[in-house]
Scaffold this active site. Sequence first.
Site, PDB file in Angstrom:
ATOM      1  N   HIS A 157       4.308 -11.913   0.490  1.00  0.00           N
ATOM      2  CA  HIS A 157       3.348 -12.688  -0.477  1.00  0.00           C
ATOM      3  C   HIS A 157       2.569 -13.307  -0.044  1.00  0.00           C
ATOM      4  O   HIS A 157       1.582 -13.495  -0.278  1.00  0.00           O
ATOM      5  CB  HIS A 157       3.887 -12.819  -1.338  1.00  0.00           C
ATOM      6  CG  HIS A 157       4.764 -11.473  -2.343  1.00  0.00           C
ATOM      7  ND1 HIS A 157       5.842 -11.145  -2.262  1.00  0.00           N
ATOM      8  CD2 HIS A 157       4.228 -10.807  -2.852  1.00  0.00           C
ATOM      9  CE1 HIS A 157       5.888 -10.547  -3.384  1.00  0.00           C
ATOM     10  NE2 HIS A 157       4.856 -10.102  -3.288  1.00  0.00           N
TER      11      HIS A 157
ATOM     12  N   ARG B 173      -2.333  -9.644 -10.380  1.00  0.00           N
ATOM     13  CA  ARG B 173      -0.742 -10.469  -9.366  1.00  0.00           C
ATOM     14  C   ARG B 173      -0.672 -11.881 -10.716  1.00  0.00           C
ATOM     15  O   ARG B 173      -0.729 -12.630 -10.074  1.00  0.00           O
ATOM     16  CB  ARG B 173      -0.591 -10.541  -7.761  1.00  0.00           C
ATOM     17  CG  ARG B 173      -0.735  -9.457  -7.369  1.00  0.00           C
ATOM     18  CD  ARG B 173       0.110 -10.106  -5.593  1.00  0.00           C
ATOM     19  NE  ARG B 173       0.587  -8.579  -5.027  1.00  0.00           N
ATOM     20  CZ  ARG B 173      -0.793  -7.917  -4.166  1.00  0.00           C
ATOM     21  NH1 ARG B 173      -1.638  -8.474  -3.990  1.00  0.00           N
ATOM     22  NH2 ARG B 173      -0.200  -6.868  -3.174  1.00  0.00           N
TER      23      ARG B 173
ATOM     24  N   ARG C 239      -0.471  -7.020 -14.448  1.00  0.00           N
ATOM     25  CA  ARG C 239       0.737  -6.980 -14.052  1.00  0.00           C
ATOM     26  C   ARG C 239       1.429  -7.936 -14.580  1.00  0.00           C
ATOM     27  O   ARG C 239       1.029  -9.227 -15.056  1.00  0.00           O
ATOM     28  CB  ARG C 239       1.250  -6.802 -12.167  1.00  0.00           C
ATOM     29  CG  ARG C 239       2.979  -6.030 -12.195  1.00  0.00           C
ATOM     30  CD  ARG C 239       2.567  -6.275 -11.204  1.00  0.00           C
ATOM     31  NE  ARG C 239       2.388  -6.935  -9.891  1.00  0.00           N
ATOM     32  CZ  ARG C 239       2.616  -7.239  -9.222  1.00  0.00           C
ATOM     33  NH1 ARG C 239       3.285  -5.630  -7.899  1.00  0.00           N
ATOM     34  NH2 ARG C 239       2.297  -7.966  -7.958  1.00  0.00           N
TER      35      ARG C 239
ATOM     36  N   GLU D 222       6.275   2.306  -6.961  1.00  0.00           N
ATOM     37  CA  GLU D 222       6.911   1.684  -5.987  1.00  0.00           C
ATOM     38  C   GLU D 222       8.719   1.203  -5.167  1.00  0.00           C
ATOM     39  O   GLU D 222       9.102   1.102  -4.947  1.00  0.00           O
ATOM     40  CB  GLU D 222       6.565  -0.153  -6.184  1.00  0.00           C
ATOM     41  CG  GLU D 222       6.662  -0.249  -7.487  1.00  0.00           C
ATOM     42  CD  GLU D 222       6.076  -2.265  -7.385  1.00  0.00           C
ATOM     43  OE1 GLU D 222       5.601  -2.539  -6.287  1.00  0.00           O
ATOM     44  OE2 GLU D 222       6.772  -2.493  -8.078  1.00  0.00           O
TER      45      GLU D 222
ATOM     46  N   ASN E 211       3.276  -1.211  -0.987  1.00  0.00           N
ATOM     47  CA  ASN E 211       4.869  -2.251  -0.119  1.00  0.00           C
ATOM     48  C   ASN E 211       5.362  -1.873  -0.158  1.00  0.00           C
ATOM     49  O   ASN E 211       6.255  -1.819   0.952  1.00  0.00           O
ATOM     50  CB  ASN E 211       3.906  -3.760   0.019  1.00  0.00           C
ATOM     51  CG  ASN E 211       2.331  -3.616  -0.424  1.00  0.00           C
ATOM     52  OD1 ASN E 211       1.458  -3.323   0.851  1.00  0.00           O
ATOM     53  ND2 ASN E 211       1.767  -4.190  -0.893  1.00  0.00           N
ATOM     54  N   ASP E 212       6.049  -2.154  -1.668  1.00  0.00           N
ATOM     55  CA  ASP E 212       7.265  -1.668  -1.675  1.00  0.00           C
ATOM     56  C   ASP E 212       7.737  -0.357  -1.563  1.00  0.00           C
ATOM     57  O   ASP E 212       9.509  -0.147  -0.965  1.00  0.00           O
ATOM     58  CB  ASP E 212       7.265  -2.379  -3.310  1.00  0.00           C
ATOM     59  CG  ASP E 212       7.877  -4.239  -3.230  1.00  0.00           C
ATOM     60  OD1 ASP E 212       8.476  -4.741  -2.645  1.00  0.00           O
ATOM     61  OD2 ASP E 212       6.789  -4.257  -3.608  1.00  0.00           O
TER      62      ASP E 212
ATOM     63  N   ARG F  84       9.721  -6.156   4.287  1.00  0.00           N
ATOM     64  CA  ARG F  84       8.420  -6.445   4.504  1.00  0.00           C
ATOM     65  C   ARG F  84       8.810  -8.104   4.542  1.00  0.00           C
ATOM     66  O   ARG F  84       7.223  -8.551   5.112  1.00  0.00           O
ATOM     67  CB  ARG F  84       7.485  -6.312   3.273  1.00  0.00           C
ATOM     68  CG  ARG F  84       8.391  -6.482   1.923  1.00  0.00           C
ATOM     69  CD  ARG F  84       7.970  -6.377   0.559  1.00  0.00           C
ATOM     70  NE  ARG F  84       6.206  -7.181   0.683  1.00  0.00           N
ATOM     71  CZ  ARG F  84       5.508  -6.715  -0.931  1.00  0.00           C
ATOM     72  NH1 ARG F  84       6.217  -5.876  -1.348  1.00  0.00           N
ATOM     73  NH2 ARG F  84       4.186  -7.635  -1.031  1.00  0.00           N
TER      74      ARG F  84
ATOM     75  N   CYS G 177      -2.374   0.343  -5.059  1.00  0.00           N
ATOM     76  CA  CYS G 177      -2.582  -0.873  -4.758  1.00  0.00           C
ATOM     77  C   CYS G 177      -2.058  -2.106  -4.168  1.00  0.00           C
ATOM     78  O   CYS G 177      -2.490  -2.891  -3.544  1.00  0.00           O
ATOM     79  CB  CYS G 177      -2.263  -1.447  -6.661  1.00  0.00           C
ATOM     80  SG  CYS G 177      -0.873  -1.649  -6.593  1.00  0.00           S
TER      81      CYS G 177
HETATM   82  C1  PEP Z   1       3.436  -3.422  -3.868  1.00  0.00           C
HETATM   83  O1  PEP Z   1       4.304  -3.086  -3.678  1.00  0.00           O
HETATM   84  O2  PEP Z   1       2.575  -2.602  -2.395  1.00  0.00           O
HETATM   85  C2  PEP Z   1       2.392  -3.584  -3.927  1.00  0.00           C
HETATM   86  C3  PEP Z   1       1.026  -3.730  -4.557  1.00  0.00           C
HETATM   87  O3  PEP Z   1       3.057  -4.936  -5.203  1.00  0.00           O
HETATM   88  P1  PEP Z   1       3.473  -6.131  -4.372  1.00  0.00           P
HETATM   89  O4  PEP Z   1       2.395  -6.455  -3.216  1.00  0.00           O
HETATM   90  O5  PEP Z   1       3.062  -7.507  -5.572  1.00  0.00           O
HETATM   91  O6  PEP Z   1       4.565  -6.593  -4.098  1.00  0.00           O
HETATM   92 MG    MG Z   2       5.371  -4.444  -5.440  1.00  0.00          MG
END
Ligand code: PEP
Ligand code: MG
Length: 739
Positions: free
Chosen positions: A355, A462, A498, A596, A619-620, A630, A667
């Site tokens: 993050h 976020r 979110r 995700e 991402n997740d 990650r 996203c």
């Molecule tokens: C993701 O997991 O792709 C996402 C957009 O959420 P975050 O990156 O905030 O976990």
């Molecule tokens: Mg995520």
Amino acid sequence: LPIILDRAIEIVMGTMRADACAIFLLDPGDGQLRLRATTGLARGLIDRISVAPEGGILGEVLTSIRPRFAADIAVATSREQELFGHQFRSWLCVPLTLRNRAIGVLSVQSVHPRHYSARETEELAVGAALLGELVAVAQLVDSLDSRQLARLPARPPAGGCQARMDAGEATLRGNDASPGIAIGAAVLRCLAAALPAELTTASLGADLELERVRDAFSKTRNDVLQVQKATAYELDDEQAFIFSAHLLLLGDPVLHERIQQALATGRTAPQAVNDALMEFIVQLQGVADPYVQERVEDIHDLRSRVLSHLRGSPRTAAIERQIVVSRRISPSLVVELKTRGALALVTETGGTASHGAILARSLGIPTVTGVTGACSAIRAGDQLIVDATQGIVIASPGEATRARYEAALRRSEQKRTEFARYRDRPAQTADHARVILQANVGFPADLATARHNGAEGIGLYRTELSFIAGARFLTIDEQVRLYKKAYEALPGLPINFRLLDLGADKFIPGQMQEVSRSAFHGQRGIRLLFDYPHVLRDQVQAFALAAADRPLRILIPMVSSLEELRRTAGLVREAIAAIPAEQSAQRAPELGVMIETPGAVELAGHLAAAADFLCIGTNDLIQYTLVIDREDPRLASRTDCYHPAISRMIRRTVVAAQAAGKRVTVCGEMAARSGPALLLLALGVDGLSIPADAIPQMKKMLADNTVGNLRDQLEQILASPDAESIRATVAACMAPDTA
Ligand code: PEP
Ligand code: MG
């Protein structure tokens, strides 16, 4: 502390036009609320009278952590009546909070019957929340002054920051966490405990040394005020408040007394300052409380600032226009870099999808993470070139290298100007496929960028980032003000708020103690919120109040089952039903599900049928599907978005959403990169949500490319055995130099 409380009362009396005001603080010893300051009640009772928090208005405010208005003294307990007297007719009490925990109550009374408007109540509640923070710092400073803290063994200083780089150009490799190039001097964020050698010369005499101390403190105070102002501008007034701890420490009379005593014994200004602040640091280092540990960071920061002013080279400690080298990348460090105008960040640990890295990208700070040994290899003041686009750091660059990078910087500036021309154009491919292009945001500053760059709404807000930056749970009123800014910045456009996505690497210091980093595979996202229903309720109510008569879209993070969606929907309904009918609130929100987890992909059909929209968080999804942490610098997860499993999962989600007649956007970071973004469009997603400042460049990429050719290859893509073949297919379908 008494000075702060009296000043707070003076301000409240003036702004609220009250007849009396009192502050009660919870005494951890006996659990009673003790009167600590007042105007209008008998001052002789200060520190002498306590009220049990059970029952009564004060207790109610303390346990509910909400304001309470009483128009009739009869509702108070007899103890409260005795304390407040019977002459007061209207009574408003608000909680003093520290990190979402009530630590006291502030009350205002008036003799004549009086109504407090919602706005007045809100302002008093916000003021009291901020006062809670200040009270905590003041109590800490008081206990340091009186040396009341247990002298637990101090942790050893971080160390390892000695210079080890030989003369000459050296290239250090890491991860391209946030693109961009920066050229500047290094500043290390791992200050050694020992006093720098040049500050250990003989005393010029107590008077002269005292002058030097005063001068350095006043310059440091100016620095802090400037940072505070910048934070208020970039983020929010509330976030700027975190620097009040610095200011309070700087003004601590006992600290100054100790410095003066040391000067009188022949210590120099730097020695006396260093000794006094190191004594504070050593005392606090043994205290496990994360809130206290944050204050240790504040004192380290002050120490380095004051010492560098004494050294006459404030830029060594300040990070403005410099490249910060640090061990870790935390969201709060990134926020600090942005607000203090640092050029770039180099860290020893961290990958590209943490993050902190996402935040660095959204705030436009070039960042290279995972540079092993950076803290020991780089010296403060070394000239550095950060080529974050390639994930390298060049130390002590030669003339030719420097010239090459200066030219590259000029070219990138030209490119920015070129991309800027696309801001106001629609997001559309060369073959006229219209794409919904939205922004991912975390802070109010991102909203302005989103609007400026022509985002068609906020695909992912976020919300947790403001909580993390403020290091506490925001009150409902604070949240309402924050979320309203999104509606005001992008009137008429959709905004996907979110729900707090906490856990894993996102946690609020001092809160949710049980949330550890290992929670990447446990309590995070919506699962964690189920354990904190009041936090979820407050946030939903804040969304609804901020929306008022505008549409409200709420996105649920980390869903892995239909049951979680149903349960959240129930809690959202309950939270909204509890908003009094006379308050203007949006009562029919749309609910979106973050896809995700592999579990959510499997259930995409059911989730799409039950939800109003879907949003894929790659991402997740990549992390959980391919077992790629990650955060791990060795696993450069961003390159794995071409893995065939990911394409197939996205396609399945799209097909499920289309069958249910729902929209699906992406996203995750995959959506922000040229080739992968085109692949997503070929897979059929309706829109992309990317960092706000990447929008003009994405619009240009779309305008330069067609999606039809790639869509024609869809079957081949979905049958591909490996990432390389998908990457090659995408590259073959893209215009030259746009991948
Ligand atoms: C993701 O997991 O792709 C996402 C957009 O959420 P975050 O990156 O905030 O976990
Ligand atoms: Mg995520």
